[in-house]
Design a protein around this motif. Structure first.
Motif, PDB file in Angstrom:
ATOM      1  N   ALA A  58     105.285  68.578  55.966  1.00 48.55           N
ATOM      2  CA  ALA A  58     106.056  69.105  54.838  1.00 48.55           C
ATOM      3  C   ALA A  58     105.148  69.216  53.609  1.00 48.55           C
ATOM      4  O   ALA A  58     105.194  70.200  52.863  1.00 48.55           O
ATOM      5  CB  ALA A  58     107.259  68.206  54.550  1.00 48.55           C
ATOM      6  N   GLU A  66     110.060  77.765  58.700  1.00 46.57           N
ATOM      7  CA  GLU A  66     110.630  76.861  57.702  1.00 46.57           C
ATOM      8  C   GLU A  66     110.496  75.429  58.175  1.00 46.57           C
ATOM      9  O   GLU A  66     109.937  74.590  57.496  1.00 46.57           O
ATOM     10  CB  GLU A  66     112.090  77.200  57.447  1.00 46.57           C
ATOM     11  CG  GLU A  66     112.214  78.290  56.408  1.00 46.57           C
ATOM     12  CD  GLU A  66     113.641  78.734  56.226  1.00 46.57           C
ATOM     13  OE1 GLU A  66     114.558  78.004  56.613  1.00 46.57           O
ATOM     14  OE2 GLU A  66     113.820  79.839  55.696  1.00 46.57           O
ATOM     15  N   CYS A  70     108.468  63.741  48.999  1.00 41.04           N
ATOM     16  CA  CYS A  70     108.247  64.735  50.051  1.00 41.04           C
ATOM     17  C   CYS A  70     108.799  64.200  51.369  1.00 41.04           C
ATOM     18  O   CYS A  70     108.053  63.811  52.258  1.00 41.04           O
ATOM     19  CB  CYS A  70     106.747  65.031  50.159  1.00 41.04           C
ATOM     20  SG  CYS A  70     106.410  66.326  51.327  1.00 41.04           S
ATOM     21  N   ILE A  71     110.114  64.141  51.440  1.00 41.01           N
ATOM     22  CA  ILE A  71     110.779  63.602  52.626  1.00 41.01           C
ATOM     23  C   ILE A  71     111.553  64.737  53.278  1.00 41.01           C
ATOM     24  O   ILE A  71     112.517  65.231  52.705  1.00 41.01           O
ATOM     25  CB  ILE A  71     111.730  62.450  52.240  1.00 41.01           C
ATOM     26  CG1 ILE A  71     110.937  61.344  51.525  1.00 41.01           C
ATOM     27  CG2 ILE A  71     112.443  61.910  53.460  1.00 41.01           C
ATOM     28  CD1 ILE A  71     111.803  60.308  50.851  1.00 41.01           C
ATOM     29  N   PRO A  72     111.133  65.184  54.442  1.00 36.07           N
ATOM     30  CA  PRO A  72     111.766  66.352  55.061  1.00 36.07           C
ATOM     31  C   PRO A  72     113.227  66.099  55.427  1.00 36.07           C
ATOM     32  O   PRO A  72     113.632  64.951  55.636  1.00 36.07           O
ATOM     33  CB  PRO A  72     110.938  66.580  56.333  1.00 36.07           C
ATOM     34  CG  PRO A  72     109.733  65.728  56.220  1.00 36.07           C
ATOM     35  CD  PRO A  72     110.049  64.631  55.267  1.00 36.07           C
ATOM     36  N   MET A  99     100.849  69.880  48.941  1.00 35.52           N
ATOM     37  CA  MET A  99     100.731  68.554  48.311  1.00 35.52           C
ATOM     38  C   MET A  99      99.838  67.629  49.125  1.00 35.52           C
ATOM     39  O   MET A  99      99.402  66.586  48.632  1.00 35.52           O
ATOM     40  CB  MET A  99     102.110  67.907  48.167  1.00 35.52           C
ATOM     41  CG  MET A  99     103.020  68.598  47.163  1.00 35.52           C
ATOM     42  SD  MET A  99     104.729  68.032  47.326  1.00 35.52           S
ATOM     43  CE  MET A  99     104.589  66.362  46.690  1.00 35.52           C
ATOM     44  N   LEU A 137     103.920  72.506  51.228  1.00 36.15           N
ATOM     45  CA  LEU A 137     104.090  72.529  49.769  1.00 36.15           C
ATOM     46  C   LEU A 137     102.762  72.340  49.038  1.00 36.15           C
ATOM     47  O   LEU A 137     102.747  72.140  47.829  1.00 36.15           O
ATOM     48  CB  LEU A 137     105.070  71.428  49.351  1.00 36.15           C
ATOM     49  CG  LEU A 137     106.502  71.648  49.836  1.00 36.15           C
ATOM     50  CD1 LEU A 137     107.305  70.367  49.778  1.00 36.15           C
ATOM     51  CD2 LEU A 137     107.185  72.728  49.013  1.00 36.15           C
TER      52      LEU A 137
END
Lengths: 204, 348
Positions: B183, B10, B265-267, B189, B187
């Motif tokens: 990240a 994860e 997209c900020i973890p 992206m 995803l």
């Protein structure tokens, strides 16, 4: 209204979805974001606050529903303190007050005493039941001065709903009235009333 | 069988680090060890511990390990090893020996994967002139890998995170944004070439930075990893009792990082780091939100952040670039301790 259900998704996917919805929504309109992840909820709230976007939320059984209103991005933030409290979920208060009669904890080495009282205040924030009030008198008032290392913690406790009563006579005596950074300056009548009506008094 | 290690994780890389705020709480409860030979201990939160053996020799000791940051086991081994060794370079030291640390689910993954990870680590170690002389593996899922590394340095040439001096300029040797790219990779992206660039950055050793720092007598540096640029800068400012000012407009970014941050997209690690730094940070009113969050982005095997005397700073940047650290750039300055330990501004 657009509803974005991010249930089952992990960070940062819910934030990405929120941002996308924010982009697609017209100024003045609202949308909802649903998440079942506490971290994602707190990160989305944080993102919205930082970007001065107003929102409200409800939580039930670990599902958070945020209702976000898209405002003009140049819009003024209404009241920052309002936002600061929104992400703090219902803290329960116990039937007790904490009395700080000194800026040290226990007797012995003064440096140790300072360290202990600071740790005590940090720990208070984590208690299941927060105190109803915290009272500061005599040298205890130094704890709420802006020079105190726990000033920030005490401000947070205040935002979490704890009433901080600070003895004004004492603050004047130590010439730190200007420096008091949390709580309300109070008189001995109010303090006596708080102490005499409390279920329990905790003295660190 | 083609294994994609990312299916097992994860949070990858240094994003998997425990929150710095929590860590500080726990560390407070550890007994303070006092020994005059401990030159750098736990108190300054430096990259590695340093122990004086005699007047000419000090040992630098550090460990780091984390779950996969990429699909390929061999590349994961290389990145994890480069990241572990980086702490030694950040202290200005030369890595000499290391031990493998591995957690591996042998019932879920073929043993070739295990071997590939170790081979990646061994190849990176040999590039650094480091000898791996043992290790330890336990069963665990997801897999985790890293090294415990020992390096040596002359006791008077230690580069600490606590030695920043007002007037120094801050130089960063690698672009930031690898956490955001990782990240985005998960995803789907991030573009392939962006992932490739980020992986190349994470694999690259900070050896040249250590050499340049010693050549120019740099005294203060740290390597930028899980706490993000801002988190590590804050630790450095606290340890040195100074204020660090970073100009976000000057930050070197890895390709695609800004676009991904802008897409949200900020973890989570970036928010954890923000939480850690914000009480002690001044944020300029006009800050670009995405740049602010990129400065919080957890880096895996990130660059070295060094404090350099102003009169040699241009020379240091040129020397770093000549050594292959082409993104090296001045990103801010060290100031007398002001109201806050860290200042984030758009332009200096």
């Amino acid at each position: 209204m657009l509803i974005v259900d991010t249930s089952g998704q992990l960070c940062p996917a819910p934030l990405i979805a929120t941002k996308r919805a924010l982009r697609e929504t017209a100024v003045g309109e609202s949308f909802q974001v649903i998440t079942d992840n506490r971290t994602s909820f707190s990160n989305i709230s944080r993102f919205l606050r930082d970007n001065l976007t107003g929102f409200s939320f409800t939580e039930s059984d670990g599902i958070w529903t945020l209702t976000v209103e898209k405002t003009d991005s140049t819009g003024e933030i209404t009241d920052p303190s309002e936002y600061c409290t929104t992400d703090i979920p219902h803290f329960s208060k116990g039937n007790y007050i904490i009395v700080f009669s000194s800026d040290k904890m226990g007797e012995g080495d003064d440096n140790l005493g300072s360290l202990l009282i600071n740790n005590f205040i940090r720990a208070t924030k984590e208690l299941d039941l927060l105190p109803d009030k915290m009272v500061f008198y005599n040298s205890g008032v130094h704890l709420v001065s802006d020079k105190s290392p726990v000033a920030g913690q005490l401000q947070e406790l205040e935002k979490m709903g704890v009433t901080l009563l600070v003895c004004e006579t004492c603050a004047k005596h130590y010439s730190i009235v200007e420096n008091i950074s949390a709580g309300i300056l109070s008189n001995m009548f109010e303090i006596a009333h708080a102490m005499s009506s409390a279920g329990n008094i905790v003295r660190p | 069988m083609k294994v994609d290690l990312l299916d097992f994780v994860e949070a990858g890389g240094c994003s998997a680090k425990i929150s710095p705020k929590q860590l500080e709480e726990f560390l407070k409860f550890l007994p303070v060890v006092s020994d005059p030979n401990i030159l750098v201990g736990i108190d300054t939160h430096d990259d590695a511990g340093v122990y004086r053996v005699n007047d000419d020799l000090a040992l630098v000791f550090t460990t780091d390990f984390f779950p996969p940051v990429c699909s390929d086991p061999y590349e994961f081994g290389q990145i994890a090893a480069a990241n572990s060794i980086s702490d030694v370079y950040a202290m200005g030291a030369t890595p000499v020996i290391a031990l493998n640390i591995m957690m591996f689910p042998s019932t879920l993954l073929p043993l070739e994967v295990y071997a590939s990870i170790l081979r990646g680590g061994a190849d990176k170690a040999s590039e650094a002139g480091l000898r791996i002389i043992g290790g330890h593996t336990i069963e665990d899922n997801p897999p985790k890998y890293g090294l415990a590394v020992i390096g040596y340095v002359h006791p008077e040439r230690i580069i600490a995170n606590s030695a920043a001096v007002p007037g120094d300029l801050l130089i960063l040797t690698k672009p930031i944004g690898t956490g955001v790219i990782l990240a985005g990779q998960k995803l789907k992206m991030a573009k392939d070439e962006e992932i490739r660039e980020a992986k190349a950055l994470m694999k690259s050793l900070n050896a040249a930075a250590a050499g340049v720092m010693q050549k120019f007598g740099v005294k203060a540096a740290t390597d930028v990893t899980g706490f993000g640029l801002s988190g590590h800068a804050l630790k450095m400012a606290r340890a040195g009792k100074v204020t660090l000012e970073i100009s976000l407009a000057s930050l070197p970014l890895t390709g695609g990082a800004y676009r991904l941050a802008d897409e949200g997209c900020i973890p989570g690690a970036a928010f954890r780091n923000l939480d850690f730094v914000e009480d002690e940070t001044f944020f300029a009113d006009d800050l670009d939100y995405n740049l602010k969050m990129l400065s919080m982005d957890a880096q895996t095997s990130g660059g070295i952040l060094m404090c350099v005397r102003e009169d040699v700073s241009d020379e240091v940047v040129s020397a770093l670039r000549e050594e292959g650290m082409t993104a090296s750039v001045i990103i801010g300055k060290v100031m007398e301790k002001g109201e806050k330990h860290l200042r984030l501004v758009n332009n200096a």
